[in-house]
Design a protein around this motif. Structure first.
Motif, PDB file in Angstrom:
ATOM      1  N   TYR A  14       0.838  -1.065   0.000  1.00  0.00           N
ATOM      2  CA  TYR A  14       0.068   0.028   0.045  1.00  0.00           C
ATOM      3  C   TYR A  14       0.860   1.281   0.019  1.00  0.00           C
ATOM      4  N   ASN A  15       2.287   1.231   0.115  1.00  0.00           N
ATOM      5  CA  ASN A  15       2.958   2.255   0.009  1.00  0.00           C
ATOM      6  C   ASN A  15       4.717   1.379  -0.193  1.00  0.00           C
ATOM      7  N   LYS A  54      -5.310  -1.243   4.979  1.00  0.00           N
ATOM      8  CA  LYS A  54      -4.658  -0.213   4.473  1.00  0.00           C
ATOM      9  C   LYS A  54      -4.481   0.096   3.100  1.00  0.00           C
ATOM     10  N   LYS A  58      -6.138   3.519   1.112  1.00  0.00           N
ATOM     11  CA  LYS A  58      -5.321   4.244   0.296  1.00  0.00           C
ATOM     12  C   LYS A  58      -5.926   4.424  -0.876  1.00  0.00           C
ATOM     13  N   GLU A  61      -8.660   7.119  -0.218  1.00  0.00           N
ATOM     14  CA  GLU A  61      -7.917   8.329  -0.392  1.00  0.00           C
ATOM     15  C   GLU A  61      -7.351   8.909  -1.766  1.00  0.00           C
TER      16      GLU A  61
END
Length: 403
Positions: A14-15, A54, A58, A61
């Motif tokens: 997710y990042n 998560k 995301k 967002e």
């Protein structure tokens, strides 16, 4: 060829991953190279969690789909393998690719009455497993999993195998529409990929011991009456300047950013300085010390290429095997001491050969013919005492980091 099995818990995509997330990955790249050198072939499975709260958050967002988010960060993660010269595992599996495994796994637990349904959720009954708590050395009454008892579970410690959800990707199953719980994802992959057998090594960060690894082992033991792994290897924290890396503190160093500032071999060198279970404090001084070590080794490698002799004849295979075995025996301190001895004795051929086996990328860097000719010309100027021209060439070679 001896064969071993290894499972390493992978990231939730997710990042971008930070440099601490790379510690286990780098360690097992080194260890697996060492094992292969010693005639041990490792069947190495690495999972990717591409279903998670998560990822959902995301996606909301950024007004994207979960697939767009997870695939982007998965590809970013995969790029790090080549950037850090890390060999790919035998198999990398995303959770979404093996939903059928997870559904079948949960059904087996339900059939054996080890798991139970609450509406469209499925939970593991921890009281059905007498071994629960042995991985984390905890008593059942002292444990509490991350899920609160909002579902009227039989026991507060029971954990979710399948979750009914209103947000994100949902899958149709015999027990309800939803998505898998984190702990059952890894357990199912190990169960089916390794033919329901106990694996040799299960690895991951030290923070995964409870509840993640405890819960994996409980599920596997309940189905097979054997432990999920013969050996656990938990990597210690990699802190930044004495503090755990955290977004809230703002001290995170991303893996993709580390190699824009430092040679990727610097991180490999740092991992070799200590045992995998010990914490590492990534200070500026530690980074600089190890970066300087790589610069020194790159110069030595260039110097070896300037020799117009057969370097292979200088390699002592007996000495190399003794050195590499120290890594296999987890004697990192003794290993580094022996490397320093090779350096002091100017035994450069064996020194570079060891680093080649351990996966250092500088040994594969192309040595330009132009740079070699410049070095030979510099030596000629020195021999002829033409110091002005020699100094001019020396400055260029120094700027290039070759001498």
């Amino acid at each position: 060829m001896i064969k071993e099995t290894l499972y390493l818990c992978g990231p939730t995509v997710y990042n971008h991953v930070h440099i601490g997330n790379m510690r286990s990955l780098m360690y097992f790249d080194i260890l697996n190279r060492v094992k292969l050198f010693n005639g041990i072939e490792v069947n190495y499975l690495h999972n990717i969690t591409d279903i998670d709260d998560k990822i959902i958050n995301k996606a909301i967002e950024e007004n994207k789909t979960e697939k767009e988010i997870s695939e982007f960060y998965y590809q970013e993660y995969i790029k790090l393998f080549s950037l850090y010269n890390i060999n790919f595992p035998t198999k990398i599996i995303k959770v979404t690719e093996k939903i059928d495994w997870i559904i079948n796994y949960i059904q087996e637990l339900l059939d054996k009455k080890i798991a139970y349904k609450k509406n469209n959720n499925v939970f593991f009954d921890v009281t059905k497993n007498p071994k629960y708590g042995e991985i984390s050395n905890r008593k059942l009454e002292d444990m509490k999993n991350e899920e609160v008892n909002e579902y009227d579970k039989k026991n507060i410690q029971d954990f979710a195998l399948w979750k009914e959800t209103n947000l994100g990707i949902k899958f149709e199953t015999p027990f309800g529409k939803g998505r898998p719980g984190w702990h059952t994802e890894c357990a199912a992959m190990i169960y089916y990929y390794f033919d329901k057998k106990t694996i040799d090594i299960h690895a991951g960060g030290i923070d995964l011991i409870f509840p993640h690894h405890e819960n994996e082992n409980a599920q596997h033991f309940s189905l097979t009456n054997s432990k999920i792994t013969k050996k656990w290897i938990h990597s210690g924290f990699l802190n930044k300047d004495g503090t755990k890396m955290s977004k809230s503190i703002g001290n995170i160093l991303l893996a993709k950013d580390f190699i824009t500032k430092f040679h990727p071999d610097t991180f490999r060198q740092i991992i070799l300085t200590t045992n995998i279970t010990y914490p590492i404090d990534l200070t500026n001084d530690i980074i600089k010390t190890n970066e300087d070590k790589i610069k020194q080794l790159r110069k030595i490698n260039f110097l070896l290429h300037t020799k117009q002799t057969n370097i292979e004849k200088e390699i002592n295979q007996i000495k190399i095997k003794e050195l590499i075995k120290l890594i296999l025996d987890k004697k990192n301190s003794a290993f580094n001491k022996e490397l320093n001895t090779l350096l002091k004795e100017k035994d450069y051929a064996n020194l570079i050969e060891v680093h080649k086996i351990l996966g250092f990328s500088f040994v594969n860097e192309k040595i330009e013919k132009e740079d070699l000719n410049m070095y030979y010309q510099w030596q000629k100027y020195r021999e002829n005492k033409d110091f002005q021209k020699a100094d001019e060439l020396r400055q260029i070679l120094v700027q290039k980091g070759l001498i």
